[in-house]
Design an enzyme around this catalytic site. Sequence first.
Site, PDB file in Angstrom:
ATOM      1  N   ARG A   6       0.800  -1.218   0.000  1.00  0.00           N
ATOM      2  CA  ARG A   6       0.000   0.000   0.000  1.00  0.00           C
ATOM      3  C   ARG A   6       0.840   1.279   0.000  1.00  0.00           C
ATOM      4  O   ARG A   6       0.315   2.373  -0.158  1.00  0.00           O
ATOM      5  CB  ARG A   6      -0.959  -0.010   1.209  1.00  0.00           C
ATOM      6  CG  ARG A   6      -2.185  -0.864   0.948  1.00  0.00           C
ATOM      7  CD  ARG A   6      -2.970  -1.082   2.233  1.00  0.00           C
ATOM      8  NE  ARG A   6      -2.270  -1.985   3.141  1.00  0.00           N
ATOM      9  CZ  ARG A   6      -2.649  -2.227   4.395  1.00  0.00           C
ATOM     10  NH1 ARG A   6      -3.702  -1.620   4.894  1.00  0.00           N
ATOM     11  NH2 ARG A   6      -1.981  -3.077   5.147  1.00  0.00           N
ATOM     12  N   ASP A  50       7.633  -1.668  11.025  1.00  0.00           N
ATOM     13  CA  ASP A  50       6.803  -0.587  10.487  1.00  0.00           C
ATOM     14  C   ASP A  50       6.052   0.171  11.578  1.00  0.00           C
ATOM     15  O   ASP A  50       5.098   0.876  11.296  1.00  0.00           O
ATOM     16  CB  ASP A  50       5.822  -1.134   9.434  1.00  0.00           C
ATOM     17  CG  ASP A  50       4.828  -2.128  10.007  1.00  0.00           C
ATOM     18  OD1 ASP A  50       4.967  -2.522  11.186  1.00  0.00           O
ATOM     19  OD2 ASP A  50       3.895  -2.519   9.272  1.00  0.00           O
TER      20      ASP A  50
HETATM   21  C1  UD1 Z   1      -0.225  -7.870  12.722  1.00  0.00           C
HETATM   22  C2  UD1 Z   1      -0.877  -8.792  13.741  1.00  0.00           C
HETATM   23  C3  UD1 Z   1      -2.115  -8.113  14.329  1.00  0.00           C
HETATM   24  C4  UD1 Z   1      -1.706  -6.799  14.949  1.00  0.00           C
HETATM   25  C5  UD1 Z   1      -0.976  -5.911  13.929  1.00  0.00           C
HETATM   26  C6  UD1 Z   1      -0.416  -4.712  14.615  1.00  0.00           C
HETATM   27  C7  UD1 Z   1      -0.455 -11.068  12.938  1.00  0.00           C
HETATM   28  C8  UD1 Z   1      -1.013 -12.241  12.265  1.00  0.00           C
HETATM   29  N1  UD1 Z   1      -1.254 -10.030  13.090  1.00  0.00           N
HETATM   30  O1  UD1 Z   1      -1.150  -7.686  11.665  1.00  0.00           O
HETATM   31  O2  UD1 Z   1      -2.710  -8.939  15.318  1.00  0.00           O
HETATM   32  O3  UD1 Z   1      -2.866  -6.121  15.446  1.00  0.00           O
HETATM   33  O4  UD1 Z   1       0.135  -6.625  13.341  1.00  0.00           O
HETATM   34  O5  UD1 Z   1       0.214  -3.848  13.687  1.00  0.00           O
HETATM   35  O6  UD1 Z   1       0.688 -11.107  13.335  1.00  0.00           O
HETATM   36  N2  UD1 Z   1       5.991  -9.583   7.993  1.00  0.00           N
HETATM   37  C9  UD1 Z   1       7.033 -10.397   7.623  1.00  0.00           C
HETATM   38  N3  UD1 Z   1       6.773 -11.549   6.982  1.00  0.00           N
HETATM   39  C10 UD1 Z   1       5.510 -11.960   6.691  1.00  0.00           C
HETATM   40  C11 UD1 Z   1       4.446 -11.119   7.072  1.00  0.00           C
HETATM   41  C12 UD1 Z   1       4.722  -9.947   7.729  1.00  0.00           C
HETATM   42  O7  UD1 Z   1       8.195 -10.066   7.869  1.00  0.00           O
HETATM   43  O8  UD1 Z   1       5.366 -13.025   6.122  1.00  0.00           O
HETATM   44  C13 UD1 Z   1       6.290  -8.331   8.673  1.00  0.00           C
HETATM   45  C14 UD1 Z   1       5.867  -7.125   7.857  1.00  0.00           C
HETATM   46  O9  UD1 Z   1       6.926  -6.676   7.059  1.00  0.00           O
HETATM   47  C15 UD1 Z   1       5.480  -6.134   8.946  1.00  0.00           C
HETATM   48  C16 UD1 Z   1       5.061  -6.993  10.127  1.00  0.00           C
HETATM   49  O10 UD1 Z   1       5.558  -8.301   9.876  1.00  0.00           O
HETATM   50  O11 UD1 Z   1       6.591  -5.339   9.310  1.00  0.00           O
HETATM   51  C17 UD1 Z   1       3.551  -7.056  10.342  1.00  0.00           C
HETATM   52  O12 UD1 Z   1       2.933  -7.619   9.207  1.00  0.00           O
HETATM   53  P1  UD1 Z   1       1.553  -7.126   8.674  1.00  0.00           P
HETATM   54  O13 UD1 Z   1       1.197  -7.910   7.496  1.00  0.00           O
HETATM   55  O14 UD1 Z   1       1.557  -5.633   8.538  1.00  0.00           O
HETATM   56  O15 UD1 Z   1       0.593  -7.556   9.892  1.00  0.00           O
HETATM   57  P2  UD1 Z   1      -0.802  -6.963  10.245  1.00  0.00           P
HETATM   58  O16 UD1 Z   1      -1.822  -7.461   9.282  1.00  0.00           O
HETATM   59  O17 UD1 Z   1      -0.696  -5.511  10.430  1.00  0.00           O
HETATM   60 CA    CA Z   2       0.834  -3.828   9.851  1.00  0.00          CA
END
Ligand code: UD1
Ligand code: CA
Length: 456
Positions: free
Chosen positions: A15, A103
């Site tokens: 996004r 982030d």
């Molecule tokens: C996550 C949490 C959610 C919380 C929120 C807070 C989970 C499943 N959910 O959701 O409960 O309220 O954060 O901000 O954990 N990332 C990786 N590898 C991946 C996926 C993500 O490194 O495979 C990293 C992303 O780069 C990011 C962070 O993990 O920095 C969070 O991932 P994101 O997809 O933004 O999680 P949310 O949907 O926000």
């Molecule tokens: Ca997030």
Amino acid sequence: MYKCAIILAAGKGKRMKSDLPKVIHKVCNKEMVNHVIDTMRKANIEDVNVVIGKSAEKVKSATQNRHVVYSFQKEQLGTGHAVMCTKEFLEGKSGTVAIFTGDAPLIRPETVKKLIKYHEENEFSATILTSKVDEPAEYGRIIRNNINEVEKIVEFKDCNEEEVKINEINSGMYCFDIEDLLSSLNRLNNNNAQGEYYLTDVISILKKESKKVGAIDTTFEETLGVNSRVQLSEVEKIMRKRINNYHMENGVTIIDPNNTYIGPDVEIGNDTIIYPGNVLEGNTNIGKSCMIYPNSRINDSIIENNVTIQNSVILESKIGESTTVGPFAYIRPQSNIGKSTRIGDFVEIKKSSIGDGTKVSHLTYIGDAEVGSGCNFGCGTVVVNYDGKNKYKTVIGNNAFIGCNTNLVSPVVVNDNSYIAAGSTITDEVPEKALAIARAKQVNKEGWVDKKGVWK
Ligand code: UD1
Ligand code: CA
């Protein structure tokens, strides 16, 4: 107890609509992931593992001077999967691992310390940093049982009608007991709305094994994550306010905090006054009682006490006490300006040292030079440091008087207490106490205009 941290930073951040990975976008001129790394260090965590994946090389190079280790997540299969990729880092360790996301840069060291302390004192297997918010939007919800213990986290997309109404949210920041985390990671699955391995599912796995899970809350502001440019600007605004308030509380006057851009690592002494439009960046250290008039950019520089700066750019340099810079001066890297000197309008200094009390008042270029104290540069002096191929050094002693419009063709030496006549092009050493004149002698042709007869 042993502590380490994992920072999740493998996602792309679709996004953001950016060619760069999300976590290296900057807030107050520092990459988001570096804010989080620095916060971990301020919370006394030395071992930091960053999970990288999308644009891994870019994240690596942005973080390279921070002495972290990396785990690689080839495919982004969820936050749980990201932590699985750190197995090599965690295995054989025991103690506490703090897990944060790259982030969410507003998290403060005091809060991290509080989370760790609460986690360790209560001997929890997992402790979640939560927050209460009126509009919990897409955050994961904290589900508690009838005795108010945390039971599980349900992701927004998996919530039922009741769960979605809960306004206690998961910040995505936690502490885990390393061994308990490792054993439950093996049991994660991706049977959920997003088909991902959720780190949040570790909570219910631990609860089913009768492990102790805790939660501690903080302000919603600290948990804000950045997913879009609009959110980036919101977080920037909060961080800017936080930084500016910190300096004002330390005795710095900031005339218009909404228009003053100070980086997180800048230090400023009390009674310094900062006018609007200033951008102070990097490891800049500004002394006491300085006047920073509008519209300067100062990066990685040391400004001593009582310095006045107006409308200038100062990069990787040092400005001595009680010196005046600008308006419209450009001080380029590796310059060292002495005390009580004057660097005036349209003056450019590059990789040069200027001694105490020297005046370079207007329209002058000084590059690759060593200048003593008490000198005076007339208007329009140019150090001719480049012959088109190589750069050469000019050395000027103390108390030299350089007349207006002088060229100093490098390499050249101008000795102490000497004078150079205006308009000279100096190519040879000027001896001590001498006057050097290096220009054509004036010839007056009497009556020339009348003889020519064309003008009148
Ligand atoms: C996550 C949490 C959610 C919380 C929120 C807070 C989970 C499943 N959910 O959701 O409960 O309220 O954060 O901000 O954990 N990332 C990786 N590898 C991946 C996926 C993500 O490194 O495979 C990293 C992303 O780069 C990011 C962070 O993990 O920095 C969070 O991932 P994101 O997809 O933004 O999680 P949310 O949907 O926000
Ligand atoms: Ca997030």
